[in-house]
Design a protein around this motif. Sequence first.
Motif, mmCIF file in Angstrom:
data_model
loop_
_atom_site.group_PDB
_atom_site.id
_atom_site.type_symbol
_atom_site.label_atom_id
_atom_site.label_comp_id
_atom_site.label_asym_id
_atom_site.label_seq_id
_atom_site.Cartn_x
_atom_site.Cartn_y
_atom_site.Cartn_z
ATOM 1 N N PHE A 110 0.850 -1.199 0.000
ATOM 2 C CA PHE A 110 0.000 0.000 0.000
ATOM 3 C C PHE A 110 0.880 1.241 0.000
ATOM 4 C CE2 PHE A 110 0.225 0.894 4.687
ATOM 5 C CZ PHE A 110 0.865 -0.255 5.096
ATOM 6 N N ASN A 111 0.311 2.430 0.076
ATOM 7 C CA ASN A 111 1.043 3.709 0.165
ATOM 8 C C ASN A 111 2.332 3.674 -0.663
ATOM 9 O OD1 ASN A 111 -0.964 3.931 2.030
ATOM 10 N ND2 ASN A 111 0.317 4.472 3.757
ATOM 11 N N SER A 112 2.182 3.530 -1.973
ATOM 12 C CA SER A 112 3.309 3.271 -2.867
ATOM 13 C C SER A 112 3.379 4.312 -3.974
ATOM 14 C CB SER A 112 3.170 1.875 -3.467
ATOM 15 O OG SER A 112 3.185 0.915 -2.430
ATOM 16 N N PHE B 104 7.462 0.373 -3.708
ATOM 17 C CA PHE B 104 6.245 -0.084 -3.052
ATOM 18 C C PHE B 104 6.475 -0.324 -1.569
ATOM 19 C CE2 PHE B 104 6.004 -0.798 -7.452
ATOM 20 C CZ PHE B 104 4.694 -0.509 -7.783
ATOM 21 N N ARG B 105 5.514 0.081 -0.783
ATOM 22 C CA ARG B 105 5.575 -0.234 0.638
ATOM 23 C C ARG B 105 5.025 -1.641 0.810
ATOM 24 N NH1 ARG B 105 3.017 2.534 6.109
ATOM 25 N NH2 ARG B 105 3.234 0.632 7.354
ATOM 26 N N CYS B 106 5.906 -2.564 1.174
ATOM 27 C CA CYS B 106 5.500 -3.941 1.422
ATOM 28 C C CYS B 106 5.817 -4.259 2.883
ATOM 29 C CB CYS B 106 6.254 -4.910 0.515
ATOM 30 S SG CYS B 106 5.967 -4.631 -1.243
ATOM 31 N N THR C 145 -7.299 16.820 12.270
ATOM 32 C CA THR C 145 -6.268 16.336 13.205
ATOM 33 C C THR C 145 -4.855 16.602 12.690
ATOM 34 O OG1 THR C 145 -7.757 14.634 14.021
ATOM 35 C CG2 THR C 145 -5.390 14.284 14.402
ATOM 36 N N LYS C 146 -4.608 16.214 11.428
ATOM 37 C CA LYS C 146 -3.275 16.414 10.846
ATOM 38 C C LYS C 146 -3.385 16.312 9.337
ATOM 39 C CE LYS C 146 -2.152 11.579 11.850
ATOM 40 N NZ LYS C 146 -1.129 10.613 12.268
ATOM 41 N N ILE C 147 -2.366 16.853 8.668
ATOM 42 C CA ILE C 147 -2.322 16.798 7.203
ATOM 43 C C ILE C 147 -0.893 16.434 6.779
ATOM 44 C CG2 ILE C 147 -4.213 18.432 6.748
ATOM 45 C CD1 ILE C 147 -2.118 20.636 6.443
HETATM 46 C C1 BMA Z 1 0.344 7.045 9.108
HETATM 47 C C2 BMA Z 1 1.368 6.284 8.312
HETATM 48 C C3 BMA Z 1 0.735 5.704 7.071
HETATM 49 C C4 BMA Z 1 -0.562 5.011 7.341
HETATM 50 C C5 BMA Z 1 -1.457 5.861 8.206
HETATM 51 C C6 BMA Z 1 -2.726 5.138 8.623
HETATM 52 O O1 BMA Z 1 0.868 7.472 10.332
HETATM 53 O O2 BMA Z 1 1.867 5.229 9.108
HETATM 54 O O3 BMA Z 1 1.617 4.744 6.551
HETATM 55 O O4 BMA Z 1 -1.229 4.759 6.126
HETATM 56 O O5 BMA Z 1 -0.768 6.235 9.374
HETATM 57 O O6 BMA Z 1 -2.427 4.032 9.435
#
Ligand code: BMA
Length: 327
Positions: A48-50, A63-65, A212-214
């Motif tokens: 994911f998140n790749s 890729f995040r594996c 909360t955060k961006i």
């Molecule tokens: C964030 C990161 C991301 C993740 C998100 C939701 O802090 O760790 O990798 O997708 O949290 O868990």
Amino acid sequence: MSKTELIGSKLPNIPWEERPQDCNQVVWRSEKNPIITRDAVPDTNSIFNSAVVPFGDSFAGVFRCDNTARVMQLHAGVSQDGINWKIEAKRIQFRCTDNEIGHFVYGYDPRVCWLEDRYYVTWCNGYHGPTIGLGYTHDFKIFFQMENAFLPYNRNGVLFPRKINEKYAMLSRPSDTGHTPFGDIFYSESPDLIHWGHHRHVMSPAEGWQATKIGAGPTPIETSEGWLLIYHGVLTSCNGFVYSFGAALLDLERPWKVIYRTFPYLLNPREYYECVGDVPNVTFPCTALYDPPTGRMAIYYGGADTVTCLAFAQFDELIEFIKENSF
Ligand code: BMA
């Protein structure tokens, strides 16, 4: 009002699907989602998140594996069409002349950016807590690691694709060691990609989906009116964090100045693969490919910290949406 131009190389083979007839959203999902399932690599828990980029006449990516021991790792991959991926079974072994920095702890949430003459990779790198790792490759086979860009704790380091005012430029999101319940986006400059300074505040969390955060998402995209930044925003519900994404337009020469920023999100977790997984309710964008002649855009995002997904947008519509829904 003059038309906003998308600046960059053409990409006629960009992955693309027309918006479904029953959809009236500015960003729509691929019918093939998730395009990469959690078990597309042996012994992997989730992919994911790749980040992906055009590479020759095809595509390559990092890729995040997370493996089945739940170690967060980066793997290289290639694809003819940007949709069907061949991801290496072994993690990237960065070559680094300084073992203090090169010693592997963990790596996650990569971004890849073509800058001058090579593909730079930024990622969340374990070094006494999370910070921004920086490296590069020419061929997605051999990777070199440079100095970490910042002190811990920091996440979501995203390079700009060219120098700005003769300096390299990066966005980042200072954090804590854990699941950070705060977070603003900052801008930093460097003469050499090693020493970073001239830190400027870009954006704080706001209302609703981004309360909360961006954090910066894909490499910013240059347009005639500013840098198009797709970013994630987090809301804290009674059941935990919810990750959606929106967009902003940043000043071309002073990217810490926000020109427009979306009040509503562009996409949020609502499909099964976004709501159910290792971390429910997460859509986390790390890449936006685009083709200037057609305005087609392909956004790659992680779903529920488990799978990799794809969504599409038309540049003109997206810019109009950002302007009309700004605050
Ligand atoms: C964030 C990161 C991301 C993740 C998100 C939701 O802090 O760790 O990798 O997708 O949290 O868990």
